[in-house]
Design an enzyme around this catalytic site. Structure first.
Site, mmCIF file in Angstrom:
data_model
loop_
_atom_site.group_PDB
_atom_site.id
_atom_site.type_symbol
_atom_site.label_atom_id
_atom_site.label_comp_id
_atom_site.label_asym_id
_atom_site.label_seq_id
_atom_site.Cartn_x
_atom_site.Cartn_y
_atom_site.Cartn_z
ATOM 1 N N LYS B 70 7.808 -43.518 -33.772
ATOM 2 C CA LYS B 70 6.292 -44.250 -33.898
ATOM 3 C C LYS B 70 6.454 -44.667 -35.473
ATOM 4 O O LYS B 70 6.090 -45.679 -35.786
ATOM 5 C CB LYS B 70 5.094 -43.318 -33.843
ATOM 6 C CG LYS B 70 4.895 -43.261 -32.193
ATOM 7 C CD LYS B 70 3.541 -42.379 -31.970
ATOM 8 C CE LYS B 70 3.525 -42.070 -30.478
ATOM 9 N NZ LYS B 70 2.495 -41.223 -30.345
ATOM 10 N N HIS B 121 1.333 -26.090 -33.739
ATOM 11 C CA HIS B 121 1.061 -25.547 -32.093
ATOM 12 C C HIS B 121 -0.432 -25.062 -32.128
ATOM 13 O O HIS B 121 -0.816 -24.327 -33.165
ATOM 14 C CB HIS B 121 1.985 -24.765 -31.835
ATOM 15 C CG HIS B 121 3.453 -25.062 -32.139
ATOM 16 N ND1 HIS B 121 4.082 -24.388 -33.023
ATOM 17 C CD2 HIS B 121 4.380 -25.709 -31.364
ATOM 18 C CE1 HIS B 121 5.393 -25.035 -33.227
ATOM 19 N NE2 HIS B 121 5.537 -25.724 -32.173
#
Lengths: 116, 163
Positions: B70, B121
């Site tokens: 991206k 995470h």
């Protein structure tokens, strides 16, 4: 041929093929030798895509793009691996990254002579 | 006098559910499509120790690669194959992007000089953020055209933000 059809029916890549049930599993007897017809390729591609869990219940046509089906890049990678196993081929990474729809998948399989 | 200027080329982020790797990670073909061999080796090693950590590792790497893609701003995926976007670890454990082969060449063509990466995470999710910096060398004539978000390095290595 028969053994390949059996293998295809039972060992297809199933990261998200949970919708496949024994009732839905069908045996297919595709002819060996020669290029696969567009109709046959189209039917098998749409079969694989429509069984992917995010596509279950959606209308999958040759014109469907992965994006229209709500598939992201990870889903697309999953689907293409399932397609590879269905046709017993390995799509090169640079080719796989250009495939974004059922139509492009069918087109790639059609021009791959090793597809079975 | 020419000046070296570092400008943000692009940013990217991605979030992915870790459990999405629980089935496809058993498939060698999937792993080779998405990951560098060293990442796959690391995954298999982690798997022998802790399955949960192994999937967390894989999801974090995927999110990082997607973030890098991206940040390259609309460049065709075929020019950024994920196995070529290797996410390694520094000695301190922090992740670092090591582009490979044709993807490294692409970055060089675009004058990408630095890639900043962070991975995190939490429970079921992994997230990553990436910033690409491009290196510009401006001659005196063009120094008036400096844009915001640029850092200039003068000839003796001091940094300052452009105005």
């Amino acid at each position: 041929m028969f053994s390949r059809a059996i293998r295809s029916a039972f060992t297809s890549y199933t990261p998200s093929m949970m919708a496949r049930t024994s009732a839905q599993t069908t045996f297919r007897y595709y002819s060996a030798g020669g290029a696969l017809s567009e109709g046959e390729v189209s039917e098998r591609v749409l079969d694989v895509v429509s069984k992917y869990d995010k596509c279950v219940g959606k209308k999958v046509t040759p014109a469907s793009t992965f994006s229209e089906l709500g598939l992201d890049s990870l889903d697309s990678a999953d689907v293409l691996v399932a397609i590879e196993e269905e046709f017993n081929i390995e799509i090169p990474d640079d080719e796989a990254d250009k495939i974004n729809s059922c139509k492009e998948t069918i087109s790639y399989i059609r021009r791959t002579p090793t597809a079975k | 006098m020419s000046k070296v200027l570092y400008k943000i080329y692009g940013i990217g982020n991605d979030i992915v559910k870790i459990s999405r790797f629980s089935k496809n990670s058993d498939n060698e073909r999937f792993l080779r499509r998405a990951f560098h061999q060293q990442e796959i080796d690391r995954f298999y090693h982690l798997k022998t120790v802790n399955q949960e950590k192994a999937l967390q590792y894989l999801a974090g790497r995927w999110a990082a690669k997607e973030s890098v893609y991206k940040a390259f701003r609309g460049i065709d995926r075929s020019r950024l194959p994920f196995p070529n976007i290797k996410i390694a670890s520094r000695d301190d454990g922090s992740p670092v992007v090591e582009l490979q082969d044709s993807t490294m060449e692409l970055a060089n063509q675009l004058n990408i000089a630095n890639i900043h990466l962070s991975i995190s995470h939490d429970e079921d999710y992994a997230i990553a953020n990436v910033i690409l910096e491009e290196k510009l060398i401006l001659d005196q004539q063009h120094q008036q055209r400096q844009t915001d978000h640029c850092f200039i390095t003068d000839d003796i290595g001091n940094n300052s933000r452009s105005k």
